[in-house]
Design an enzyme around this catalytic site. Structure first.
Site, PDB file in Angstrom:
ATOM      1  N   GLU A  57       0.774  -1.259   0.087  1.00  0.00           N
ATOM      2  CA  GLU A  57       0.180   0.013   0.021  1.00  0.00           C
ATOM      3  C   GLU A  57       0.827   1.317  -0.044  1.00  0.00           C
ATOM      4  O   GLU A  57       0.526   2.249  -0.656  1.00  0.00           O
ATOM      5  CB  GLU A  57      -0.884  -0.213   1.013  1.00  0.00           C
ATOM      6  CG  GLU A  57      -1.912  -1.181   1.269  1.00  0.00           C
ATOM      7  CD  GLU A  57      -1.525  -2.286   1.865  1.00  0.00           C
ATOM      8  OE1 GLU A  57      -2.397  -3.046   2.759  1.00  0.00           O
ATOM      9  OE2 GLU A  57      -0.045  -2.754   1.967  1.00  0.00           O
ATOM     10  N   LEU A 309      12.021 -40.429   5.426  1.00  0.00           N
ATOM     11  CA  LEU A 309      11.897 -39.269   5.908  1.00  0.00           C
ATOM     12  C   LEU A 309      10.743 -38.597   5.116  1.00  0.00           C
ATOM     13  O   LEU A 309       9.547 -38.157   6.059  1.00  0.00           O
ATOM     14  CB  LEU A 309      12.767 -38.156   6.177  1.00  0.00           C
ATOM     15  CG  LEU A 309      12.483 -36.855   6.590  1.00  0.00           C
ATOM     16  CD1 LEU A 309      12.031 -36.908   8.174  1.00  0.00           C
ATOM     17  CD2 LEU A 309      13.794 -36.099   6.663  1.00  0.00           C
TER      18      LEU A 309
END
Length: 379
Positions: A57, A309
């Site tokens: 902004e 994993l």
């Protein structure tokens, strides 16, 4: 009030395009774009580039100058209402004199959570919410999930042969896919806050796990470049300081079941080395690790590891997305599987939904997310 007009959709789509420019640079902040429009003409635009620097902004209002008076601001995330490293954007919009703000999605950050919109309404500014909300939510999937659940968004990257294998029985895996796929992985690393790998991968492959912008042909200005945190899951402290990963710039975290008896020595001028310990049923507590990473501001996690994993993340329900690169080659039945999932019954299967399939060089890239409709059936 929700977004309905064609013009609102058009300008919000433009703001979303700007937000995507922060894909590789805004971590740990969300990616945000802003467009200022007056009398149907764009008078300012901006995007958040880096944490600690002006928000979208602010950039857009600076570009618009006096033309922001009486204009409409299109913002992809609710303007912030609190003082952090930068002043509140809602306050900036009020001071600039905009008459209308169109937002895509509410900021789930407890420090904002509707307060930005309320500040604007209290100042007499018309606020329109939920314009292209799903698209805006997707751009910040990691930030949104972290704020809503306390967990990061977890992507698992895998490379496999046509027969679903990821490495030879010896662990040798370089290379299954082609150079185009490996360049594409660099983009996944660059957009991630942290990269998780396992001790086996570090010991067998000796990777650096770094982002190399030139290799990936990423046009990232030097001032905005960053290295994701590299996390090594090493339950029993098998990795030593000779591994190549310690020689490359960037912070490293070693996660294990117990604290180390002797810490690895590393030159901290190139990055910090930290430790985290958590035990769950004789294994490193990966959910606990993810919650720790989220508490440190990590939105998106990329897992690059072996079958064991990666399988642990999937079986624990901690994987939000799979990205699988499939190469047109065969490694044979003795090679290692895609995931280590010791299932014995069909009801244990985990179904996924296709999100995207595309060619990357001579390889296929498959993107999948969990099929939530079957999760209840498995449970």
């Amino acid at each position: 009030m929700s977004c309905q007009s064609t013009a609102d959709v058009k300008w919000m789509a433009e703001a979303l395009r700007l937000a995507k420019k922060g894909r590789f640079t805004t971590s740990p902040n969300p990616r945000v774009g802003c467009v200022i429009v007056k009398d149907g003409i764009k008078v300012g635009e901006g995007w958040h580039q880096k944490a600690g620097e002006p928000h979208a902004e602010v950039h857009a209002l600076r570009a618009a100058g006096d033309k922001a008076q009486g204009a409409t601001a299109y913002v992809t995330l609710e303007p912030c209402s609190h003082y952090g490293r930068t002043p509140p954007c809602a306050e900036g919009l009020i001071k600039a004199g905009v008459s209308r703000v169109v937002g895509a999605v509410r900021d789930p950050n407890p420090s904002v959570a509707g307060r930005g919109y309320e500040m604007l309404r209290q100042a007499g500014i018309e606020v329109v919410e939920s314009c292209l909300e799903p698209e805006a939510d997707a751009i910040n999937a990691g930030f949104m999930k972290r704020m809503r659940t306390g967990l990061p968004y977890v992507r698992i990257k895998l490379a496999m042969s046509l027969d679903g294998r990821t490495a030879m029985a010896s662990g040798e895996s370089q290379w299954i896919t082609g150079s185009s796929a490996r360049r594409d992985v660099q983009k996944l690393r660059a957009q991630s806050c942290a990269i998780i790998t396992g001790a086996d991968s570090v010991i067998l492959d000796n990777p650096s796990m770094t982002v190399r912008p030139e290799e990936a042909e990423l046009d990232i200005p030097e001032a905005l470049r960053r290295q994701p945190l590299r996390v090594i899951i090493d339950g029993t402290h098998r990795v030593n300081g000779e591994a190549a990963i310690f020689d490359k710039a960037g912070d490293i975290l070693i996660a294990s079941r117990t604290p180390p008896v002797t810490a690895i020595s590393r030159d901290e001028t190139i990055g910090r080395l930290g430790y985290w310990a958590g035990d769950l049923d004789g294994n490193t507590d990966i959910e606990g690790l993810l919650r720790h990473l989220a508490s440190e501001g990590n939105n998106e996690i990329l897992v690059e590891s072996g079958a064991k994993l990666a399988g642990a993340f999937v079986s624990a329900g901690l994987a939000d997305e799979l990205i699988v690169y499939c190469a047109p080659t065969l490694l044979g039945s003795d090679a290692r599987p895609l995931l280590s999932l010791p299932f014995s019954k069909m009801k244990q299967q985990i179904r996924w939904q296709w999100q995207d399939v595309r060619m990357v060089g001579n390889d296929l890239r498959l993107t999948l997310r969990p099929d939530t409709s079957t999760a209840a059936e498995r449970a």
